[in-house]
Design an enzyme around this catalytic site. Structure first.
Site, mmCIF file in Angstrom:
data_model
loop_
_atom_site.group_PDB
_atom_site.id
_atom_site.type_symbol
_atom_site.label_atom_id
_atom_site.label_comp_id
_atom_site.label_asym_id
_atom_site.label_seq_id
_atom_site.Cartn_x
_atom_site.Cartn_y
_atom_site.Cartn_z
ATOM 1 N N GLU A 56 0.819 -1.209 0.000
ATOM 2 C CA GLU A 56 0.000 0.000 0.000
ATOM 3 C C GLU A 56 0.857 1.265 0.000
ATOM 4 O OE1 GLU A 56 -2.240 -3.224 2.357
ATOM 5 O OE2 GLU A 56 -0.177 -2.534 2.172
ATOM 6 N N CYS A 84 -2.575 -2.710 7.394
ATOM 7 C CA CYS A 84 -2.091 -2.599 8.774
ATOM 8 C C CYS A 84 -2.223 -1.145 9.240
ATOM 9 C CB CYS A 84 -0.629 -3.056 8.857
ATOM 10 S SG CYS A 84 0.527 -1.906 8.071
#
Length: 163
Positions: A56, A84
């Site tokens: 990401e 996360c």
């Protein structure tokens, strides 16, 4: 018929498979603006010796370079797994409009499983979140990776014990 969310998540799955093929944990992400992929990322923490080189984060960096703007306000992110805490925070700071992910991460996910970072009232931006797209496929990629890793580790242990 495949939806656009499924199409773009399949692009993220291709990134995850490329990460797996290079020995990384198979997570992939793409960022889309006006129906066009403007950023791609795959886990590269080992290759880059960088603990922040999650799929990401790398996709956000790629999109920001492509669009010449660190604010990705009209963009959507597609990730194979629930991000996360680090990645969810970066998604909020980049002002991503919408996050679409495949499989939940009950251990480290910070979007729905824990913390709700993308939708928190405390932060100054909220992201629209859609989880569970191509969930089974996304989960299978990561589970098979860790299953193979455990089998290799078990084999090594057996070899050491018998040798």
């Amino acid at each position: 018929m495949e939806t656009s969310d499924e199409y773009f998540l399949r692009q993220a799955l291709a990134e995850a498979n490329a990460a797996r093929d290079s020995g990384e944990v198979p997570v992939g992400a793409v960022i889309v603006s006006n129906g066009t992929i403007v950023g791609r990322g795959r886990n590269s923490v080992i290759k880059l010796n960088d603990p922040t080189a999650h799929a990401e984060i790398l996709a956000l960096r790629d999109a920001a370079r492509s669009l010449h703007n660190y604010r990705l306000t009209d963009c959507e992110m597609y990730s194979t797994i629930e991000p996360c805490a680090m990645c969810a925070g970066a998604i909020v700071h980049a002002r991503i409009q919408r996050l679409i992910y495949g499989a939940r991460d009950d251990k480290a996910g910070a979007v729905d499983s824990h913390f709700s970072l993308c939708t928190s009232d405390i932060l100054n931006h909220r992201v629209l979140v859609q989880g569970g797209v191509l969930e089974d496929e996304c989960r299978a990629v990561i589970q098979s990776f860790f299953r193979e890793r455990r089998a290799i580790a078990d084999h090594e242990t057996e070899r050491c014990e018998s040798g």
